[in-house]
Each structure stands twice: as C-alpha cells, then as structure tokens.
Write a protein that holds these residues in place. Structure first.
Motif, PDB file in Angstrom:
ATOM      1  N   CYS A 112       0.801  -1.222   0.000  1.00 37.09           N
ATOM      2  CA  CYS A 112       0.000   0.000   0.000  1.00 37.09           C
ATOM      3  C   CYS A 112       0.835   1.274   0.000  1.00 37.09           C
ATOM      4  CB  CYS A 112      -0.935  -0.005   1.211  1.00 37.09           C
ATOM      5  SG  CYS A 112      -2.157  -1.346   1.160  1.00 37.09           S
ATOM      6  N   ALA A 113       2.116   1.171   0.257  1.00 36.91           N
ATOM      7  CA  ALA A 113       3.012   2.328   0.238  1.00 36.91           C
ATOM      8  C   ALA A 113       4.424   1.818   0.025  1.00 36.91           C
ATOM      9  CB  ALA A 113       2.917   3.111   1.553  1.00 36.91           C
ATOM     10  N   ALA A 114       5.299   2.732  -0.373  1.00 37.86           N
ATOM     11  CA  ALA A 114       6.702   2.346  -0.523  1.00 37.86           C
ATOM     12  C   ALA A 114       7.235   1.897   0.834  1.00 37.86           C
ATOM     13  CB  ALA A 114       7.514   3.519  -1.054  1.00 37.86           C
ATOM     14  N   PRO A 115       7.854   0.704   0.918  1.00 39.59           N
ATOM     15  CA  PRO A 115       8.289   0.191   2.219  1.00 39.59           C
ATOM     16  C   PRO A 115       9.457   0.909   2.833  1.00 39.59           C
ATOM     17  CG  PRO A 115       8.998  -1.258   0.448  1.00 39.59           C
ATOM     18  CD  PRO A 115       8.090  -0.237  -0.177  1.00 39.59           C
ATOM     19  N   GLY A 116      10.177   1.728   2.048  1.00 35.81           N
ATOM     20  CA  GLY A 116      11.276   2.491   2.612  1.00 35.81           C
ATOM     21  C   GLY A 116      12.519   1.648   2.824  1.00 35.81           C
TER      22      GLY A 116
END
Length: 260
Positions: A112-116
């Motif tokens: 759902c988002a860039a995991p970093g």
C-alpha cells in the motif's frame, strides 16, 4: 581506606559480570523452546514492490495471523526461510509468517506504500524468535504492514501482541495416524478457549501441514473465517519433523524474499 577498597572490588566484579553478559548470545523463550538470536543477524535488503502486485485501494475487511510450521518451510526450501537463521541451530516449531490485512473478497490490500529502507537491525533482533527470517520480516512489512501501519516497528509490535497472546498447541503430540486438518484445528481451539473453530484456516502443501491462518476482526477479535477453512477436517496430513533441512539450502536463496 577499607570502604574504598570494597567499593573498588565491587566495581571490578560488576564490570566483569557486564562483560560476561555482553559476550553471551541473546536467548529468549519462543513457544516453549529456547531461542538463540544469532550474533551476526543482519536486516534484509530494502524490498522492491513486484510489478503489478500493488493493491492499495482494497479496503481492509478482517485480519489473518498466519502461524507457520517452520520445519515444513525448511523441508521444502520454499517461500520464506532464511536457511542459515531459520533452519540451522535453533529448531523452531510454530513461528509467525505474518499479520495480513484481508479484503472482503479474493482481492487483498497489498503493497500500500513504498516500504522504505531496511528494517533496523534492533527491530529485526527483537522479533527474530517470532519470525526467524530477516527477509520475511522485510517482506511482510512491505506487502502487508504498509496497508495499516506507519512503521515496521508498529506493524511488528501489533503482530507480537497477537503472537504473545496466542497459546501455541503442541502439534507433535498428535499421533501420526490421527493427524488430520481437523485434529490440528482442534488443537488450536483447545489451546485457546473461546477461539471459534471456524476461525482456523488450515493451509497445506502436497499433504504436509504448512500453516494455520487465524481470522480476526479489524479490531483484532477472533472471528469466523469468511471465505472457508482451507483443508477439510478429514484430510490426512504429515508433519515435518524438526531438524530436517532437506531442500532448504537449494531453495532458500530462491524463495527467501517471497511469502504470503
């Protein structure tokens, strides 16, 4: 001068004890067994989102806690072991695959988002005895944790609260001739009074028990699984023994970064 001599001696003793503690590998209890945290434990590399697998727009309907039989991962060499950590030394039984937000149908929130960046090593070490694979921790955060939590620490902390609150049944006491999906389902329910029997999904691989996926509401209350229970009660299963590493060395490198 005598009091000063005693204080100095105490300081030397305390220093020696501290050094001894620092030289001793970390040990903790994991599902009834002692777990040694490896001295050379390192986080996995940052995880890249596989093309076409992101599904950030799917609402969360319920959660699953996927509890794996670690010897099966080591036996098959597939999916999620870091062989050098998970399959050598410690002989894990039940471990946590992950905490999965699920959708209402066959689509699930995912990536759902860039995991970093990589999960900090302190966090990896803290949760190693729950999920003894840095690669799996990194994958679960990227694939599932980003769909409900702001950081890997928050995601793994929630998973740990649920893991610690779950009584892990001793599956090895079930006689081989009586080992069925229903017997494993019953073992989880007997160990956790009040957990609905219809809340235990049993996943298998070619007749071997792979994992139990326990269903929880959005606010983490046990619930019936809304889309079936996996293997039927009558299905006969095999349980991989602890310590077996056949297939792990050849398959772990290929499967270390994949999972549910």
């Amino acid at each position: 001068m005598r009091p000063l001599f005693v204080s100095a001696a105490l300081m030397v003793l305390l220093t020696a004890c501290t050094a001894s503690q620092e030289a001793t590998p970390e040990r903790t209890e994991a599902a009834g067994a002692v777990c040694d945290v490896p001295d050379d434990l390192r986080p996995a590399r940052p995880y890249r989102i596989p093309q076409g697998e992101a599904a950030p727009d799917v609402p969360v309907a319920f959660n699953m806690l996927a509890v794996s039989w670690s010897p099966q991962a080591c036996r098959s060499g597939k999916d999620y072991p870091d062989e050098r950590y998970q399959c050598a030394g410690n002989q894990f039984g039940l471990t946590l695959h992950g905490l999965w937000p699920n959708g209402a149908d066959n689509r699930h929130p995912r990536y759902c988002a860039a995991p970093g960046p990589a999960i900090p090593v302190e966090t990896v070490r803290r949760h190693f005895c729950m999920t003894p694979s840095p690669s799996l921790q990194q994958h679960e955060w990227a694939a599932h944790g980003t769909c409900g939590w702001d950081s890997p620490e928050a995601y793994l902390a929630q998973a740990a609260r649920m893991w610690d609150g779950l009584n892990k049944p001793d599956l090895e006491v079930i006689p081989a001739q009586r080992l069925t999906a229903g017997a494993i389902r019953d073992a989880f329910v007997a160990a956790n009074p009040g957990f609905p029997r219809e809340g235990v999904f049993i996943a298998t691989t070619d007749g071997w028990f792979r994992e139990a996926r326990l269903c929880y509401s959005k606010d983490y209350r046990p619930m019936r699984c809304p889309r079936g229970l996996g293997a039927p009660d009558r299905e006969r299963l095999k349980l991989a023994p602890r310590g077996v590493q056949t297939g792990a060395q050849t398959g772990a490198r290929q499967g270390a970064q994949t999972g549910g």
